[in-house]
Design a protein around this motif. Structure first.
Motif, PDB file in Angstrom:
ATOM      1  N   PRO A  80       2.959   5.821  -8.054  1.00  0.00           N
ATOM      2  CA  PRO A  80       1.599   5.690  -8.577  1.00  0.00           C
ATOM      3  C   PRO A  80       1.506   5.124  -9.991  1.00  0.00           C
ATOM      4  CG  PRO A  80       2.313   7.989  -8.545  1.00  0.00           C
ATOM      5  CD  PRO A  80       3.349   7.224  -7.813  1.00  0.00           C
ATOM      6  N   SER A 134       0.838  -1.205   0.000  1.00  0.00           N
ATOM      7  CA  SER A 134       0.000   0.000   0.000  1.00  0.00           C
ATOM      8  C   SER A 134       0.871   1.252   0.000  1.00  0.00           C
ATOM      9  CB  SER A 134      -0.916  -0.013   1.226  1.00  0.00           C
ATOM     10  OG  SER A 134      -1.635   1.195   1.332  1.00  0.00           O
ATOM     11  N   LEU A 135       1.907   1.245   0.822  1.00  0.00           N
ATOM     12  CA  LEU A 135       2.828   2.376   0.871  1.00  0.00           C
ATOM     13  C   LEU A 135       3.633   2.492  -0.418  1.00  0.00           C
ATOM     14  CD1 LEU A 135       4.102   1.853   4.537  1.00  0.00           C
ATOM     15  CD2 LEU A 135       2.415   3.531   3.748  1.00  0.00           C
ATOM     16  N   ARG A 188       1.552   4.092  -3.111  1.00  0.00           N
ATOM     17  CA  ARG A 188       1.416   5.532  -2.906  1.00  0.00           C
ATOM     18  C   ARG A 188       2.676   6.268  -3.358  1.00  0.00           C
ATOM     19  NH1 ARG A 188      -2.505   7.748   0.007  1.00  0.00           N
ATOM     20  NH2 ARG A 188      -2.984   5.747   0.992  1.00  0.00           N
ATOM     21  N   ARG A 189       3.823   5.639  -3.143  1.00  0.00           N
ATOM     22  CA  ARG A 189       5.087   6.271  -3.527  1.00  0.00           C
ATOM     23  C   ARG A 189       5.321   6.208  -5.031  1.00  0.00           C
ATOM     24  NH1 ARG A 189      10.502   4.844  -0.236  1.00  0.00           N
ATOM     25  NH2 ARG A 189       9.198   5.861   1.343  1.00  0.00           N
TER      26      ARG A 189
END
Length: 299
Positions: free
Chosen positions: A122, A115-116, A119-120
């Motif tokens: 995209p 998930s992280l 986000r980093r």
């Protein structure tokens, strides 16, 4: 009329072959079944061969289809690597990344990390699957397997990304009723909760201790293929488990489980496993480096 097959049609065809189903392929690719059927038909027209046998239950590949499938995989792999070599993917990884791992480790550790990562980065399209069996990375179309424990396939690249060990644990209530093992051989007289995860022999516990590596055959009334279930059964007092420190650590801290035979453990490091063709892949490299940093920070 241009009858050259499109790259995306070849990719769609490979997905149908892997899934053995138009419906399953459509779900994975996010398109309709009708579109999958139409594109496969157009690909057959372009190549002037029949690629698939269609039945009411599944899809089989023809002899010509098998030849096309082998070439399509090579072409798509080369195109993906070409894109990475000449584009900003070196700095900004992009594209689909199919990752698998075991269910408990995936839910409790890897999912949050991905998930992280998403986000980093995209531009990455991450497809994550929880699979409690040994996978064939190439045949099943996975780019990366995050594996807990040994890697035996010599044709795959394995990079250790975190240290880990499995420990022997039991609930205080179980030990109060049945006694605490004092030697490794005592386990044969105890209720042990066997795990059969990813085709492992759950009843043969190979442990490293004062005399090196020893194996003990255990037995018990309960066994399963879910680490979370086994963990819960151990807390309920049903027997002794052999589980990773990342799994039982919180229970050891709060006292719902206690360590048994602390001089013994089973090495079970975390590995990122991928094929040699992806050794220069920017998206694989970025994912592996991110997971290694995150898991070691968590530990």
């Amino acid at each position: 009329m241009n009858n050259n097959p499109l790259l995306e049609d070849l990719r769609l065809f490979c997905t149908v072959v892997r899934k053995r189903s138009f419906v399953a392929a459509a779900l994975e690719l996010g398109v309709s079944r009708a579109q999958v059927s139409k594109r496969i038909a157009l690909l057959e027209v372009a190549l002037e061969v029949r690629l698939l046998h269609r039945t009411t239950r599944n899809v089989g590949i023809t002899e010509d289809g098998d030849i096309v499938h082998q070439w399509a995989q090579r072409i798509l792999e080369d195109v993906d690597q070409m894109r990475e070599a000449v584009s900003v993917a070196r700095l900004s990884p992009r594209g689909r990344l199919r990752i698998c791992t075991s269910s408990g480790f995936g839910r409790n550790r890897v999912a949050l990390a991905l998930s992280l990562l998403a986000r980093r980065h995209p531009l990455l399209e991450i497809q994550f699957e929880l699979v409690d069996r040994r996978v064939d990375l190439i045949a099943e179309g996975f780019d990366l397997d995050i594996r807990v424990g040994d890697v035996h396939e010599p044709d795959l690249i394995a990079k250790r990304i975190a240290s880990n060990a499995r420990l022997l644990c039991a609930a205080p209530s179980y030990l109060a009723q049945h006694g605490t093992p004092q030697a490794l051989g005592d386990l044969t007289r105890h209720q042990c909760i066997a795990m059969r995860e990813r085709d492992q022999d759950g009843a043969g516990w190979k442990l490293t201790g004062p005399r090196g590596i020893e194996t003990v055959r255990v037995q018990g009334a309960l066994s399963c293929n879910s680490g979370e279930v086994a963990h819960g059964w151990a807390i309920d007092g049903h027997g002794i488990i052999l589980r990773s420190i990342w799994d039982v650590g919180p229970s050891l801290k709060n006292g719902t489980l206690v360590r048994v035979l602390p001089q013994y453990e089973q090495p079970a490091d975390v590995w990122a496993v991928y094929s040699s063709r992806l050794s220069n892949s920017a998206k694989v490299r970025v994912c592996v480096e991110f997971l290694a940093g995150w898991l070691n920070q968590e530990n």
